[in-house]
Each structure stands twice: as C-alpha cells, then as structure tokens.
Scaffold this motif. Sequence first.
Motif, PDB file in Angstrom:
ATOM      1  N   VAL A 161      10.126   2.420   5.968  1.00 32.15           N
ATOM      2  CA  VAL A 161       9.784   3.819   5.725  1.00 32.15           C
ATOM      3  C   VAL A 161      10.924   4.214   4.635  1.00 32.15           C
ATOM      4  CG1 VAL A 161       9.045   4.178   7.772  1.00 32.15           C
ATOM      5  CG2 VAL A 161      11.507   4.517   7.549  1.00 32.15           C
ATOM      6  N   PRO A 162      10.826   5.379   3.910  1.00 22.60           N
ATOM      7  CA  PRO A 162      11.477   5.869   2.887  1.00 22.60           C
ATOM      8  C   PRO A 162      12.278   7.209   3.559  1.00 22.60           C
ATOM      9  CG  PRO A 162       9.509   6.853   2.576  1.00 22.60           C
ATOM     10  CD  PRO A 162       9.123   5.922   3.864  1.00 22.60           C
ATOM     11  N   TYR A 209       0.364  -7.357   0.760  1.00 23.91           N
ATOM     12  CA  TYR A 209       0.188  -7.451   2.260  1.00 23.91           C
ATOM     13  C   TYR A 209       0.682  -6.210   2.726  1.00 23.91           C
ATOM     14  CZ  TYR A 209       2.002  -8.338   6.996  1.00 23.91           C
ATOM     15  OH  TYR A 209       1.953  -8.450   8.421  1.00 23.91           O
ATOM     16  N   PRO A 265       8.998  -4.024  -0.600  1.00 31.98           N
ATOM     17  CA  PRO A 265       9.348  -2.402  -0.271  1.00 31.98           C
ATOM     18  C   PRO A 265       8.365  -2.077   0.760  1.00 31.98           C
ATOM     19  CG  PRO A 265       7.514  -2.835  -2.037  1.00 31.98           C
ATOM     20  CD  PRO A 265       7.653  -4.236  -1.396  1.00 31.98           C
ATOM     21  N   LEU A 274      17.437   0.392  -9.923  1.00 35.52           N
ATOM     22  CA  LEU A 274      17.198   1.694 -10.161  1.00 35.52           C
ATOM     23  C   LEU A 274      18.473   2.302 -10.420  1.00 35.52           C
ATOM     24  CD1 LEU A 274      15.215   4.153 -10.212  1.00 35.52           C
ATOM     25  CD2 LEU A 274      15.506   4.191  -7.818  1.00 35.52           C
ATOM     26  N   ILE A 316      11.418  -4.310  10.810  1.00 34.57           N
ATOM     27  CA  ILE A 316      10.419  -4.563   9.999  1.00 34.57           C
ATOM     28  C   ILE A 316      10.907  -5.688   9.032  1.00 34.57           C
ATOM     29  CG2 ILE A 316       8.912  -3.812   7.875  1.00 34.57           C
ATOM     30  CD1 ILE A 316       8.945  -1.146   9.170  1.00 34.57           C
ATOM     31  N   MET A 338      11.221   3.819  -9.036  1.00 35.34           N
ATOM     32  CA  MET A 338      11.791   2.610  -8.212  1.00 35.34           C
ATOM     33  C   MET A 338      10.687   1.505  -8.494  1.00 35.34           C
ATOM     34  SD  MET A 338      13.800   0.850  -6.382  1.00 35.34           S
ATOM     35  CE  MET A 338      13.266  -0.699  -6.628  1.00 35.34           C
ATOM     36  N   SER A 375      10.735   9.096  -1.006  1.00 41.18           N
ATOM     37  CA  SER A 375      11.695   9.044  -1.913  1.00 41.18           C
ATOM     38  C   SER A 375      11.289   8.571  -3.378  1.00 41.18           C
ATOM     39  CB  SER A 375      12.798   8.246  -1.400  1.00 41.18           C
ATOM     40  OG  SER A 375      12.529   6.983  -1.253  1.00 41.18           O
ATOM     41  N   VAL A 399      19.477  -1.309   1.600  1.00 37.03           N
ATOM     42  CA  VAL A 399      19.733  -2.540   0.872  1.00 37.03           C
ATOM     43  C   VAL A 399      21.185  -3.294   1.325  1.00 37.03           C
ATOM     44  CG1 VAL A 399      20.221  -3.647  -1.410  1.00 37.03           C
ATOM     45  CG2 VAL A 399      18.282  -2.072  -0.996  1.00 37.03           C
ATOM     46  N   ALA A 459       0.735  -1.132   0.248  1.00 35.92           N
ATOM     47  CA  ALA A 459       0.126  -0.081   0.024  1.00 35.92           C
ATOM     48  C   ALA A 459       0.808   1.196  -0.055  1.00 35.92           C
ATOM     49  CB  ALA A 459      -0.719  -0.175   1.247  1.00 35.92           C
ATOM     50  N   GLY A 460       2.219   1.143   0.024  1.00 33.26           N
ATOM     51  CA  GLY A 460       2.896   2.281  -0.132  1.00 33.26           C
ATOM     52  C   GLY A 460       3.343   2.899  -1.428  1.00 33.26           C
ATOM     53  N   GLY A 461       4.215   3.991  -1.346  1.00 38.38           N
ATOM     54  CA  GLY A 461       4.520   4.604  -2.693  1.00 38.38           C
ATOM     55  C   GLY A 461       5.170   3.658  -3.487  1.00 38.38           C
ATOM     56  N   ILE A 511      13.729  -4.835  -1.525  1.00 44.36           N
ATOM     57  CA  ILE A 511      13.820  -3.240  -2.078  1.00 44.36           C
ATOM     58  C   ILE A 511      14.157  -2.458  -0.773  1.00 44.36           C
ATOM     59  CG2 ILE A 511      12.467  -1.441  -2.934  1.00 44.36           C
ATOM     60  CD1 ILE A 511      10.817  -3.202  -4.560  1.00 44.36           C
ATOM     61  N   SER A 512      13.461  -2.890   0.414  1.00 49.72           N
ATOM     62  CA  SER A 512      13.552  -2.045   1.649  1.00 49.72           C
ATOM     63  C   SER A 512      15.048  -1.473   1.881  1.00 49.72           C
ATOM     64  CB  SER A 512      12.988  -2.600   2.776  1.00 49.72           C
ATOM     65  OG  SER A 512      11.913  -3.136   2.363  1.00 49.72           O
ATOM     66  N   LEU A 556       9.525  -9.784   8.889  1.00 51.76           N
ATOM     67  CA  LEU A 556       9.019 -10.377   7.378  1.00 51.76           C
ATOM     68  C   LEU A 556      10.045 -11.575   6.993  1.00 51.76           C
ATOM     69  CD1 LEU A 556       8.036  -6.980   5.661  1.00 51.76           C
ATOM     70  CD2 LEU A 556       6.548  -8.538   6.569  1.00 51.76           C
TER      71      LEU A 556
HETATM   72  P1  NAI Z   1       6.271   4.156   1.757  1.00 52.28           P
HETATM   73  O1  NAI Z   1       6.337   4.599   3.239  1.00 52.28           O
HETATM   74  O2  NAI Z   1       5.454   4.976   0.969  1.00 52.28           O
HETATM   75  O3  NAI Z   1       5.680   2.759   1.832  1.00 52.28           O
HETATM   76  C1  NAI Z   1       6.010   1.732   2.629  1.00 52.28           C
HETATM   77  C2  NAI Z   1       4.944   0.814   2.929  1.00 52.28           C
HETATM   78  O4  NAI Z   1       5.374  -0.016   3.812  1.00 52.28           O
HETATM   79  C3  NAI Z   1       4.062   1.599   3.827  1.00 52.28           C
HETATM   80  O5  NAI Z   1       2.457   1.270   3.266  1.00 52.28           O
HETATM   81  C4  NAI Z   1       3.632   0.724   5.035  1.00 52.28           C
HETATM   82  O6  NAI Z   1       2.495   0.689   5.733  1.00 52.28           O
HETATM   83  C5  NAI Z   1       4.472  -0.438   4.605  1.00 52.28           C
HETATM   84  N1  NAI Z   1       4.989  -1.324   5.830  1.00 52.28           N
HETATM   85  C6  NAI Z   1       5.496  -0.606   7.130  1.00 52.28           C
HETATM   86  N2  NAI Z   1       5.872  -1.760   7.958  1.00 52.28           N
HETATM   87  C7  NAI Z   1       5.498  -2.737   7.318  1.00 52.28           C
HETATM   88  C8  NAI Z   1       5.375  -4.137   7.752  1.00 52.28           C
HETATM   89  N3  NAI Z   1       5.893  -4.712   8.895  1.00 52.28           N
HETATM   90  N4  NAI Z   1       4.727  -5.088   7.079  1.00 52.28           N
HETATM   91  C9  NAI Z   1       4.263  -4.734   5.794  1.00 52.28           C
HETATM   92  N5  NAI Z   1       4.358  -3.470   5.503  1.00 52.28           N
HETATM   93  C10 NAI Z   1       4.689  -2.748   6.206  1.00 52.28           C
HETATM   94  O7  NAI Z   1       7.817   3.947   1.379  1.00 52.28           O
HETATM   95  P2  NAI Z   1       8.284   3.860   0.045  1.00 52.28           P
HETATM   96  O8  NAI Z   1       8.505   5.218  -0.697  1.00 52.28           O
HETATM   97  O9  NAI Z   1       7.353   2.904  -0.779  1.00 52.28           O
HETATM   98  O10 NAI Z   1       9.580   2.999   0.219  1.00 52.28           O
HETATM   99  C11 NAI Z   1       9.529   1.953   0.864  1.00 52.28           C
HETATM  100  C12 NAI Z   1      11.172   1.501   1.025  1.00 52.28           C
HETATM  101  O11 NAI Z   1      11.846   1.142  -0.240  1.00 52.28           O
HETATM  102  C13 NAI Z   1      11.763   2.413   1.915  1.00 52.28           C
HETATM  103  O12 NAI Z   1      12.804   1.701   2.712  1.00 52.28           O
HETATM  104  C14 NAI Z   1      12.843   3.212   0.737  1.00 52.28           C
HETATM  105  O13 NAI Z   1      13.947   3.578   1.321  1.00 52.28           O
HETATM  106  C15 NAI Z   1      13.032   1.873  -0.282  1.00 52.28           C
HETATM  107  N6  NAI Z   1      13.449   2.295  -1.522  1.00 52.28           N
HETATM  108  C16 NAI Z   1      14.384   1.607  -2.283  1.00 52.28           C
HETATM  109  C17 NAI Z   1      15.120   1.508  -3.230  1.00 52.28           C
HETATM  110  C18 NAI Z   1      16.000   0.711  -4.002  1.00 52.28           C
HETATM  111  O14 NAI Z   1      16.540   1.421  -4.994  1.00 52.28           O
HETATM  112  N7  NAI Z   1      16.252  -0.320  -3.596  1.00 52.28           N
HETATM  113  C19 NAI Z   1      14.546   3.087  -4.006  1.00 52.28           C
HETATM  114  C20 NAI Z   1      13.644   4.007  -3.212  1.00 52.28           C
HETATM  115  C21 NAI Z   1      12.867   3.571  -2.084  1.00 52.28           C
END
Ligand code: NAI
Length: 341
Positions: free
Chosen positions: A80-81, A33, A77, A151, A98, A235, A230, A123, A10-12, A119-120, A102
């Motif tokens: 938190v971002p 999920y 993914p 990315l 987190i 991504m 972010s 990394v 449900a996140g970004g 992705i989180s 998981l």
């Molecule tokens: P976001 O905050 O929009 O979405 C994260 C989602 O994870 C939220 O919907 C939240 O409710 C959910 N969440 C939190 N705890 C959880 C749990 N225990 N179980 C299941 N879901 C849970 O963040 P966004 O922008 O989607 O980024 C997510 C992650 O991806 C961040 O850690 C960010 O740094 C990372 N990221 C990685 C990149 C890469 O190149 N590998 C590039 C950009 C972001």
Amino acid sequence: MVKVAIFGAAGGIGQSLSLLVKLDQNVDELALYDVVNAPGVGQDLSHINTKAKLSSYLPENDGLAKSLENTDIVVIPAGVPRKPGMTRDDLFKINASIIRDLAEGIATYGKKDVFILVISNPVNSTVPMVAEVLKKFKVYNPKRLVGVTTLDLVRSNEFLKQMLPEDKIDSSNLFVPVIGGHSGDTIVPLFSIGCPEYYKKLSTEQRESLIHRVQYGGDEVVKAKKGMGSATLSMAYAGYRLTSSFIKTFKNEVSKEVAFIELNDQLKGAKEAKKIISEKYGGSHIDYFALPLILGKDGIEEVDYKILEQADEKEQEMIEIAVKQLEKNIVKGKNFISGIE
Ligand code: NAI
C-alpha cells in the motif's frame, strides 16, 4: 532470453512500470503478478506490438510460482502507498507481511540467481526483511538484491534544474548521487559531488531548500493526490531506469547506479564503506546503505565507498543524522523476520 516479473503489477506503479518494461526490446518475457486485476492489465499490454511475451497471474492456481518460472529479474512494487500525513514507516505494519510472503515465494520458487529489486516502502526495512528471508532459506546472494532509491536521484537532478532555470540544465544528463536510505532525513543528496559547478552558485538558503525538497519531495505528490496515493508515474520511470540497467547486464553492459544494498563483505568496497560509516559517522551497526554501485553480469560488482569521505561538511552532518535513523529502520525489518517485535 531475459524474463522480468513484476509483483504488484496492477497497482499505480506496477501498471506504468509494466508498460515501460513491455516497451523494452531487450525483454523477451514479462510476467505480471498481483492479488487483483493482473489478467486485465496483462490482456491490455499484450496488444502492444513489442517483443516481450506477456503472462499474468493471480495467487490462485500457483500463480506466484508460475510467475517466477525462469524469471531473471523480479521487481516488487506490491503493497500500500502513503496517504496524506503518513510517513513511509507508517506503512510497515501492512507492507511487512506482504513483502515477507513474496520473499518466501521467491526463495521457494525463484531461480537461485534471480535479481530482486524492492520498491515497496519502507525500503529501509523491506530490503533487510527480504535478505533475512533469503538467508533463512539459504539462497541469499547480496550481489543480487537492491532497494530502489532511484527516484531520489531523479528528483535531485530535476529539482536542481528547476532551481537554476537560466542555466538551461539538461537534467537527464545529471548524476547526483543520493546516499543513505529512502525516507526523510535518511535521504542524503550529494550535490557537491554530483554537480559542483551548479551547486556552487546556490546560496545557503537555496541549498537548504533544495535538499529539503529532495528529502520530502514525495510528500508534495502525496498531498497533491489528496489521498489517492503517492508517486506512481515518476516512480515507474525511476524503477524502470534501474530495471533497465539490470536488463542490460544480460548483454554484458555495465552501468553505474545508486541503490540501497546490504554492505556484505562479499561486495567489493562494502567492508571499507562499513568501516567509514562506523568510525566517521558513528553507525557501528549499519549494514545496509544506499551507495553508488557498478552493475555487471553478476549483479553488484563494486560499491563506491570513497564518496563517503568526499562529501562536504554539511553533507557529512546529514550522513550522521541519516545513520541514526537508518539503524532503527534496519533493525525493525530484521526483527520482523526473526519474530522479535
Ligand atoms: P498501489 O496500491 O497503487 O499498488 C500496489 C499493488 O500491490 C496493488 O495492485 C495491490 O493489489 C498489490 N498487492 C497488494 N498485496 C499484494 C501481494 N501480496 N502480492 C502481490 N501484489 C499485491 O500502490 P503504489 O502507488 O503502486 O505503491 C506501491 C508501493 O511502492 C508502496 O509501498 C509505496 O509506498 C512504494 N513506493 C516506493 C517508492 C520508492 O521510491 N521506492 C516511491 C513511491 C512508492
């Protein structure tokens, strides 16, 4: 039958990635999920007239276990971002637990041969963490766990195109391998190997600025979003690209990608990679690294270690810098799981 589960759906990133996976006609089932709003996102996506059957889960009523039933590929993914001024490492405190929880869920309820794409951030630490959890539960298969660094490749291809507008480069056809890790100086784009014909044209200043932009391109997005997160759309695109390569392995298709992996002796080419990183770049403790790899039906079939010797002089210096930082990030992830902090 191919079933994909997305944790943090449900996140970004999660929402856009879920949309792209829902559009993939090679996917039979998609499970979402999240700790919030997964049913809402799932309901919305379930109206799209493509093949994948939708299901969505919150933690209650064994949601995590149910999302993993017969799942072939898990993409994570969740977490938190960054906000402006934060590094990826600053996210460790929140995201580490987190990801650990998981990973324990996957180890307990997942299929033994599930593919896991992390992705989180950070990394560089979250992937070793997942591996350590799976090892603890005795279900670890190094061919099936990757950290998503796609990315960095996508940005390298696109930023090079933008630097040379007169060449009218089709950036979707480029493949600039980006090795090392996924944060700042650990990101090492190898333009001299990926597109020597264009790289030759650049002045030293242009090369430096291009490399810097790839390493810190994520900050451009964080700054522009002014505290609202972010990179999510780019991504999701990059995450889908790697996910789709895993999906294609179920049709016996082989792809070349780059990802952050454990240099485990079970992987063809990993032993050689570790030796070069240790002897040439001083990384005697490095056991995780992003490298080009061949993906097939059993996961990672081969690691391209030769690239470590083919990099030009400047790139070799960058690898040396990356290795120093990476060692700390990897140890931090492992220690979190073993309880040493
Ligand atoms: P976001 O905050 O929009 O979405 C994260 C989602 O994870 C939220 O919907 C939240 O409710 C959910 N969440 C939190 N705890 C959880 C749990 N225990 N179980 C299941 N879901 C849970 O963040 P966004 O922008 O989607 O980024 C997510 C992650 O991806 C961040 O850690 C960010 O740094 C990372 N990221 C990685 C990149 C890469 O190149 N590998 C590039 C950009 C972001």
